[in-house]
Motif scaffolding. Structure first.
Motif, PDB file in Angstrom:
ATOM      1  N   THR A 150      11.593  -4.826  -2.368  1.00  0.00           N
ATOM      2  CA  THR A 150      10.892  -3.831  -3.174  1.00  0.00           C
ATOM      3  C   THR A 150       9.471  -3.603  -2.669  1.00  0.00           C
ATOM      4  O   THR A 150       8.868  -4.457  -2.012  1.00  0.00           O
ATOM      5  CB  THR A 150      10.811  -4.275  -4.646  1.00  0.00           C
ATOM      6  N   ASP A 151       8.925  -2.439  -3.010  1.00  0.00           N
ATOM      7  CA  ASP A 151       7.545  -2.127  -2.653  1.00  0.00           C
ATOM      8  C   ASP A 151       6.579  -3.077  -3.336  1.00  0.00           C
ATOM      9  O   ASP A 151       5.530  -3.421  -2.777  1.00  0.00           O
ATOM     10  CB  ASP A 151       7.220  -0.681  -3.045  1.00  0.00           C
ATOM     11  N   GLU A 152       6.910  -3.508  -4.538  1.00  0.00           N
ATOM     12  CA  GLU A 152       6.052  -4.444  -5.269  1.00  0.00           C
ATOM     13  C   GLU A 152       5.946  -5.776  -4.522  1.00  0.00           C
ATOM     14  O   GLU A 152       4.851  -6.345  -4.386  1.00  0.00           O
ATOM     15  CB  GLU A 152       6.606  -4.666  -6.673  1.00  0.00           C
ATOM     16  N   GLU A 153       7.085  -6.265  -4.019  1.00  0.00           N
ATOM     17  CA  GLU A 153       7.074  -7.508  -3.247  1.00  0.00           C
ATOM     18  C   GLU A 153       6.274  -7.339  -1.955  1.00  0.00           C
ATOM     19  O   GLU A 153       5.513  -8.234  -1.554  1.00  0.00           O
ATOM     20  CB  GLU A 153       8.513  -7.924  -2.906  1.00  0.00           C
ATOM     21  N   LEU A 154       6.438  -6.204  -1.323  1.00  0.00           N
ATOM     22  CA  LEU A 154       5.725  -5.948  -0.075  1.00  0.00           C
ATOM     23  C   LEU A 154       4.216  -5.896  -0.315  1.00  0.00           C
ATOM     24  O   LEU A 154       3.430  -6.439   0.470  1.00  0.00           O
ATOM     25  CB  LEU A 154       6.199  -4.634   0.536  1.00  0.00           C
ATOM     26  N   LEU A 155       3.800  -5.273  -1.412  1.00  0.00           N
ATOM     27  CA  LEU A 155       2.379  -5.193  -1.737  1.00  0.00           C
ATOM     28  C   LEU A 155       1.810  -6.589  -2.003  1.00  0.00           C
ATOM     29  O   LEU A 155       0.688  -6.907  -1.579  1.00  0.00           O
ATOM     30  CB  LEU A 155       2.172  -4.299  -2.959  1.00  0.00           C
ATOM     31  N   ARG A 156       2.588  -7.432  -2.666  1.00  0.00           N
ATOM     32  CA  ARG A 156       2.130  -8.799  -2.944  1.00  0.00           C
ATOM     33  C   ARG A 156       1.937  -9.584  -1.649  1.00  0.00           C
ATOM     34  O   ARG A 156       0.973 -10.342  -1.507  1.00  0.00           O
ATOM     35  CB  ARG A 156       3.135  -9.515  -3.846  1.00  0.00           C
ATOM     36  N   ILE A 157       2.836  -9.390  -0.688  1.00  0.00           N
ATOM     37  CA  ILE A 157       2.703 -10.056   0.610  1.00  0.00           C
ATOM     38  C   ILE A 157       1.483  -9.525   1.347  1.00  0.00           C
ATOM     39  O   ILE A 157       0.675 -10.292   1.882  1.00  0.00           O
ATOM     40  CB  ILE A 157       3.982  -9.854   1.445  1.00  0.00           C
ATOM     41  N   ARG A 158       1.308  -8.222   1.335  1.00  0.00           N
ATOM     42  CA  ARG A 158       0.210  -7.604   2.078  1.00  0.00           C
ATOM     43  C   ARG A 158      -1.151  -8.034   1.535  1.00  0.00           C
ATOM     44  O   ARG A 158      -2.107  -8.224   2.293  1.00  0.00           O
ATOM     45  CB  ARG A 158       0.342  -6.082   2.016  1.00  0.00           C
ATOM     46  N   ASP A 159      -1.257  -8.193   0.223  1.00  0.00           N
ATOM     47  CA  ASP A 159      -2.531  -8.537  -0.404  1.00  0.00           C
ATOM     48  C   ASP A 159      -2.592 -10.002  -0.822  1.00  0.00           C
ATOM     49  O   ASP A 159      -3.442 -10.382  -1.632  1.00  0.00           O
ATOM     50  CB  ASP A 159      -2.765  -7.653  -1.637  1.00  0.00           C
ATOM     51  N   GLY A 160      -1.724 -10.829  -0.247  1.00  0.00           N
ATOM     52  CA  GLY A 160      -1.614 -12.212  -0.686  1.00  0.00           C
ATOM     53  C   GLY A 160      -2.885 -13.017  -0.542  1.00  0.00           C
ATOM     54  O   GLY A 160      -3.179 -13.889  -1.371  1.00  0.00           O
ATOM     55  N   ILE A 161      -3.678 -12.756   0.507  1.00  0.00           N
ATOM     56  CA  ILE A 161      -4.896 -13.558   0.714  1.00  0.00           C
ATOM     57  C   ILE A 161      -5.939 -13.262  -0.358  1.00  0.00           C
ATOM     58  O   ILE A 161      -6.925 -14.000  -0.478  1.00  0.00           O
ATOM     59  CB  ILE A 161      -5.496 -13.337   2.114  1.00  0.00           C
ATOM     60  N   TYR A 162      -5.736 -12.197  -1.141  1.00  0.00           N
ATOM     61  CA  TYR A 162      -6.638 -11.888  -2.249  1.00  0.00           C
ATOM     62  C   TYR A 162      -5.995 -12.148  -3.615  1.00  0.00           C
ATOM     63  O   TYR A 162      -6.675 -12.563  -4.549  1.00  0.00           O
ATOM     64  CB  TYR A 162      -7.080 -10.420  -2.188  1.00  0.00           C
ATOM     65  N   GLU A 163      -4.675 -11.902  -3.712  1.00  0.00           N
ATOM     66  CA  GLU A 163      -4.024 -11.885  -5.010  1.00  0.00           C
ATOM     67  C   GLU A 163      -3.280 -13.170  -5.368  1.00  0.00           C
ATOM     68  O   GLU A 163      -3.038 -13.432  -6.541  1.00  0.00           O
ATOM     69  CB  GLU A 163      -3.039 -10.699  -5.074  1.00  0.00           C
ATOM     70  N   ILE A 164      -2.895 -13.974  -4.378  1.00  0.00           N
ATOM     71  CA  ILE A 164      -2.180 -15.223  -4.661  1.00  0.00           C
ATOM     72  C   ILE A 164      -3.224 -16.341  -4.628  1.00  0.00           C
ATOM     73  O   ILE A 164      -3.788 -16.642  -3.573  1.00  0.00           O
ATOM     74  CB  ILE A 164      -1.066 -15.474  -3.637  1.00  0.00           C
TER      75      ILE A 164
END
Length: 357
Positions: A150-164
């Motif tokens: 999903t696009d949501e999963e992809l966005l989480r991976i892309r922004d992981g260094i800020y959001e996780i």
């Protein structure tokens, strides 16, 4: 009022301008202007020099083992991805998120802080090779991310260094110690710790999947990338050992302990406790083992009591890999397994890594 220990900057071979206060805090300055291997000087245009035999050999290893993203066909793992147990898939997405963001951070650091400030031509050659291969890694990590649904999963991976949060803590640590205003010595140490302590547990995760034929193309790419990163760690440590003004060992050890604590917190948060192929204690031991090795390569004492692990448990490198696009074929040599040694053209032993990443 806090006072500092009075030390004339640049008079000690283990002083990169760091002075410890009586309350245990550090005053951070640097001696790059006194460092022969940093900045604009005559050696920036020289390729020769007996002191640089080790770096010359590392450059040769890097140039003869180049690969490209077309050799990794990640989309063939899509069916296996969808069949992964949910817990493993979630861990894998977090690993993807780490790689996706951190490789860009490493690449920017090499361009802006290491290559640009290197004071010898062979140092620039080494970092130039690293810049090139980090670009390949970025392309491959994008392929990894394309496995999610999903696009949501992809966005989480892309922004992981800020959001996780736990990945963000690692990103904050590396960014703190890779600031342009810090000394070349400190940035070299931070680079070595980032690419060893932070990266190695991620490589270790994929090494656990490989014997089970889970995500075979991802794990093959992991072999290639882990070999490259092992070489980068060796290069950073080799150059650091050549500097005249090093950091105090106590400061380096503090940096390593901080990174290990952050990494272990990540593992305890994200590794599943009930997945048979994942042993959290094994991962924690692995991180500490890598930290010990990095400390030794930076001239410090070993910091942790660890137990040995099987040579197959940790593949922070691979034995051989033939590049079919080259003629004659090029092979990777395992620079970082227990038997790894690098010899110069005269047959002299230059590096013995004496252990696994």
């Amino acid at each position: 009022m806090t006072t500092t220990t009075t030390t004339e900057r640049g008079t000690s071979p283990t002083d990169a301008g760091h002075v410890k206060n009586e309350d245990g805090t550090w005053v951070i300055k640097h001696n790059d202007y006194r460092e022969e291997l940093v900045g604009d000087n005559r050696s920036r245009y020289r390729l020769e020099g007996d002191r640089f035999t080790e770096i010359a050999e590392l450059v040769r290893q890097a140039t003869t083992s180049h690969w490209n993203e077309s050799e990794v066909i990640v989309y063939l793992d899509k069916t296996k991805w969808e069949k992964l147990p949910l817990a493993l898939r979630e861990v894998t997405k977090n690993v993807f998120a780490f790689f996706y963001g951190f490789d860009s951070l490493v690449g920017i650091n090499v361009v802006e802080n290491l290559h640009a400030r290197s004071g010898h031509a062979l140092m620039r050659r080494f970092f130039g090779e690293q810049i090139s291969i980090e670009g390949v890694h970025e392309d491959v990590y994008w392929k990894f991310a394309s496995l999610v649904s999903t696009d949501e999963e992809l966005l989480r991976i892309r922004d992981g260094i800020y959001e996780i949060p736990n990945i963000a803590k690692m990103h904050q640590w590396s960014s703190k110690y890779m600031r342009t205003e810090l000394s070349f010595a400190e940035i070299l140490v931070a680079s070595a710790i980032t690419e060893s302590v932070f990266f190695s547990a991620m490589f270790h995760f994929f090494a656990q999947l490989k014997p089970l034929n889970l995500l075979p193309n991802v794990t093959n790419a992991n072999d290639f990338i882990s070999r490259d990163e092992g070489l980068h760690v060796m290069g950073a440590c080799s150059m650091y050992r050549m500097l005249t003004h090093k950091l105090p060992n106590e400061y380096v050890e503090k940096m390593i302990r901080e990174a290990v604590d952050i990494k272990i917190d990540f593992l305890r948060t994200f590794l599943p406790k009930d997945e048979p192929i994942i042993n959290v204690d094994d991962f924690e031991n692995h991180v500490r083992l890598v930290a010990n090795k990095t400390a030794s390569m930076l001239g410090c004492r070993q910091l942790y009591a660890v137990h040995d692990e099987p040579t197959t448990a940790n593949r922070f490198a691979l034995d051989t890999k033939t590049n079919f696009f080259d003629s004659p074929s090029t092979e990777y040599t395992n620079l970082t397994n227990g038997d790894a040694e690098i010899y110069g053209p005269d047959g002299k032993l230059l590096i013995n890594t004496d252990g696994d990443f």
